[in-house]
Motif scaffolding. Sequence first.
Motif, short mmCIF file in Angstrom:
data_model
loop_
_atom_site.label_atom_id
_atom_site.label_comp_id
_atom_site.label_asym_id
_atom_site.label_seq_id
_atom_site.Cartn_x
_atom_site.Cartn_y
_atom_site.Cartn_z
N GLY A 168 0.81 -1.21 0.00
CA GLY A 168 0.00 0.00 0.00
C GLY A 168 0.85 1.26 0.00
N PHE A 169 1.92 1.26 0.76
CA PHE A 169 2.82 2.41 0.83
C PHE A 169 3.42 2.72 -0.55
CE2 PHE A 169 7.39 3.61 1.41
CZ PHE A 169 7.18 4.93 1.81
N ILE A 170 3.86 1.69 -1.24
CA ILE A 170 4.47 1.89 -2.57
C ILE A 170 3.41 2.37 -3.56
CG2 ILE A 170 5.78 0.80 -4.42
CD1 ILE A 170 6.66 -1.29 -2.30
N ALA A 171 2.20 1.85 -3.45
CA ALA A 171 1.12 2.28 -4.34
C ALA A 171 0.79 3.75 -4.13
CB ALA A 171 -0.12 1.42 -4.11
N TYR A 172 0.79 4.20 -2.88
CA TYR A 172 0.55 5.62 -2.60
C TYR A 172 1.67 6.48 -3.17
CZ TYR A 172 -3.58 5.16 0.37
OH TYR A 172 -4.86 4.93 0.83
N LYS A 173 2.90 5.96 -3.15
CA LYS A 173 4.02 6.70 -3.75
C LYS A 173 3.81 6.83 -5.26
CE LYS A 173 8.29 6.10 -2.44
NZ LYS A 173 9.60 5.48 -2.10
N TRP A 174 3.40 5.74 -5.91
CA TRP A 174 3.11 5.81 -7.35
C TRP A 174 2.09 6.90 -7.63
CZ3 TRP A 174 -1.04 5.68 -10.54
CH2 TRP A 174 -0.82 5.41 -11.90
N LEU A 175 1.05 6.93 -6.83
CA LEU A 175 -0.01 7.91 -7.02
C LEU A 175 0.51 9.33 -6.83
CD1 LEU A 175 -3.09 8.25 -7.48
CD2 LEU A 175 -3.34 8.26 -4.99
N ALA A 176 1.29 9.55 -5.77
CA ALA A 176 1.77 10.89 -5.45
C ALA A 176 2.73 11.42 -6.51
CB ALA A 176 2.45 10.88 -4.08
N TYR A 177 3.66 10.58 -6.95
CA TYR A 177 4.62 11.02 -7.98
C TYR A 177 3.89 11.47 -9.24
CZ TYR A 177 9.06 9.54 -5.84
OH TYR A 177 10.17 9.44 -5.04
N ASN A 178 2.95 10.66 -9.68
CA ASN A 178 2.26 10.99 -10.93
C ASN A 178 1.28 12.13 -10.77
OD1 ASN A 178 3.31 8.97 -12.94
ND2 ASN A 178 2.64 7.57 -11.34
N GLN A 179 0.66 12.26 -9.61
CA GLN A 179 -0.22 13.41 -9.37
C GLN A 179 0.58 14.71 -9.39
OE1 GLN A 179 -2.15 12.39 -5.64
NE2 GLN A 179 -4.07 11.86 -6.69
N PHE A 301 -5.16 0.08 4.68
CA PHE A 301 -5.13 1.31 3.89
C PHE A 301 -4.75 2.51 4.76
CE2 PHE A 301 -7.91 -0.89 0.73
CZ PHE A 301 -7.09 -0.68 -0.37
N GLN A 302 -5.32 2.58 5.94
CA GLN A 302 -5.04 3.71 6.83
C GLN A 302 -3.56 3.73 7.23
OE1 GLN A 302 -6.99 6.21 7.60
NE2 GLN A 302 -8.70 5.37 6.43
N LEU A 303 -3.01 2.56 7.55
CA LEU A 303 -1.61 2.49 7.95
C LEU A 303 -0.68 2.84 6.79
CD1 LEU A 303 -1.62 -0.72 10.19
CD2 LEU A 303 -1.45 1.67 10.93
N ALA A 304 -1.03 2.36 5.60
CA ALA A 304 -0.21 2.65 4.42
C ALA A 304 -0.23 4.14 4.10
CB ALA A 304 -0.70 1.85 3.22
N ARG A 305 -1.42 4.75 4.18
CA ARG A 305 -1.55 6.19 3.92
C ARG A 305 -0.79 7.00 4.96
NH1 ARG A 305 -6.65 6.57 4.11
NH2 ARG A 305 -7.12 6.36 1.89
N LEU A 306 -0.87 6.57 6.21
CA LEU A 306 -0.16 7.27 7.29
C LEU A 306 1.35 7.19 7.08
CD1 LEU A 306 -0.32 8.74 10.02
CD2 LEU A 306 -0.27 6.51 11.13
N ARG A 307 1.82 6.01 6.73
CA ARG A 307 3.26 5.84 6.50
C ARG A 307 3.72 6.69 5.33
NH1 ARG A 307 6.47 0.23 4.87
NH2 ARG A 307 8.54 1.18 4.73
N THR A 309 2.30 9.46 4.14
CA THR A 309 2.24 10.88 4.51
C THR A 309 3.44 11.28 5.36
OG1 THR A 309 -0.19 10.79 4.47
CG2 THR A 309 0.82 12.64 5.63
N ALA A 310 3.83 10.40 6.28
CA ALA A 310 5.00 10.68 7.12
C ALA A 310 6.28 10.71 6.28
CB ALA A 310 5.10 9.61 8.22
N TRP A 311 6.40 9.78 5.35
CA TRP A 311 7.58 9.74 4.49
C TRP A 311 7.71 11.01 3.65
CZ3 TRP A 311 7.57 9.85 -0.92
CH2 TRP A 311 8.82 9.66 -1.52
N LEU A 312 6.62 11.39 2.99
CA LEU A 312 6.66 12.57 2.14
C LEU A 312 6.90 13.83 2.96
CD1 LEU A 312 6.41 13.69 -0.70
CD2 LEU A 312 3.94 13.88 -0.35
N GLY A 313 6.30 13.89 4.14
CA GLY A 313 6.51 15.04 5.02
C GLY A 313 7.97 15.16 5.43
N PHE A 314 8.59 14.02 5.73
CA PHE A 314 10.00 14.04 6.13
C PHE A 314 10.89 14.51 4.97
CE2 PHE A 314 14.16 11.94 6.12
CZ PHE A 314 14.69 12.47 7.30
N VAL A 315 10.61 14.00 3.77
CA VAL A 315 11.41 14.37 2.61
C VAL A 315 11.35 15.87 2.37
CG1 VAL A 315 11.57 14.19 0.09
CG2 VAL A 315 11.24 12.13 1.46
N LYS A 316 10.16 16.43 2.41
CA LYS A 316 10.01 17.86 2.15
C LYS A 316 10.57 18.70 3.30
CE LYS A 316 6.30 17.62 -1.21
NZ LYS A 316 5.03 18.18 -1.71
#
Length: 338
Positions: A168-179, A301-307, A309-316
């Motif tokens: 789920g975490f990797i799928a959310y990354k796919w979505l975020a990069y392309n969005q 889904f909730q845990l994957a989305r949370l992870r 969001t935390a990853w992207l927040g840390f990167v930025k």
Amino acid sequence: MKQNDLPFFFIVGKGRSGTTLLQQLLDVHPAIQVPPESTFIIHLFSKYNAVNWNEKTLAKFVEDLYNFRLFTRDWNIDKTKLYNQLLKVYQTEKNFTYAKAIQVVYLTYPSPYPKKKIVLLGDKNPFYTFYLQELKRLFPSAKFIHLVRDPRANVYSHLKAFQAKNIGFIAYKWLAYNQEIENEKRKNPSLFLTIDHEKLTENPTESLKEISAFLGIDYYEKSLQYKSLAAEGTWDKKNFKKGIHRRITTPISAKINQQYKSYFSQKQIYIIEYITAPLAFLYGYNIQPKNQVPFSLRLSFQLARLRFTAWLGFVKFFYTLPFFIKKTAFRLLALCNA
């Protein structure tokens, strides 16, 4: 046109979508220079984008540049030679900028492929997907090649390359990069070209012709011979054979796009499709949007989305830190990987 005024293009998109393959295919062109991946443009941006340049600043810039592990490992630029090249341009330019310093670095890179007159500079970096505005500030006329891949195949490739487990975490990354890319593409559609991994691997010649037209250069018929045209011993020295890009040493094949079908369970496929469906459907992949999440998957889904969001927040957040903190972090990372 002066060499340090050469136009730039950037290869962006979610990692494991063929960005490294395309970097090799384009770097073989005798008129294009596309060095390996490094993130120094963005990480040095806050320190050098608005600095008053002098010889002392040039020396500090070179020192900071060589703190990046990927740069020192893969670019093979002699430190003294680079400083002298920067100094030469600085002394002849009335308005020396960070963008010009970057261009000098890219031109100094000793590509393994024979070059004639370089007319275009390129960069491949999935990380830069989240900093497209900064790149456009540095290079207002830059173009962007957006690589996209079936999210199911992309997640599979990510799992195999990095031994990851959270689908789920990797799928959310796919979505975020392309969005992120789609948001910027809507503002300046003429600056973006989207190429899917499936087309690149099924018909690389057609894809390269389309990319060449987009970049305004002649198609190079020998592009697919990138390994045989490289300097002797180059491929033996690279980290491709045992690294995460080892497939680049094998002939281009579209078969890898179907390997996920025998790997994932139906539940895992559902997770990937539910997260990525709206955008995947836009790209032409046969993934229908799901109306609801089964109760048994809601926590996942909730845990994957949370992870994510935390990853992207840390990167930025890391990008906004003072440079000396980032510099220390990169030094520690280099020690850990030594």
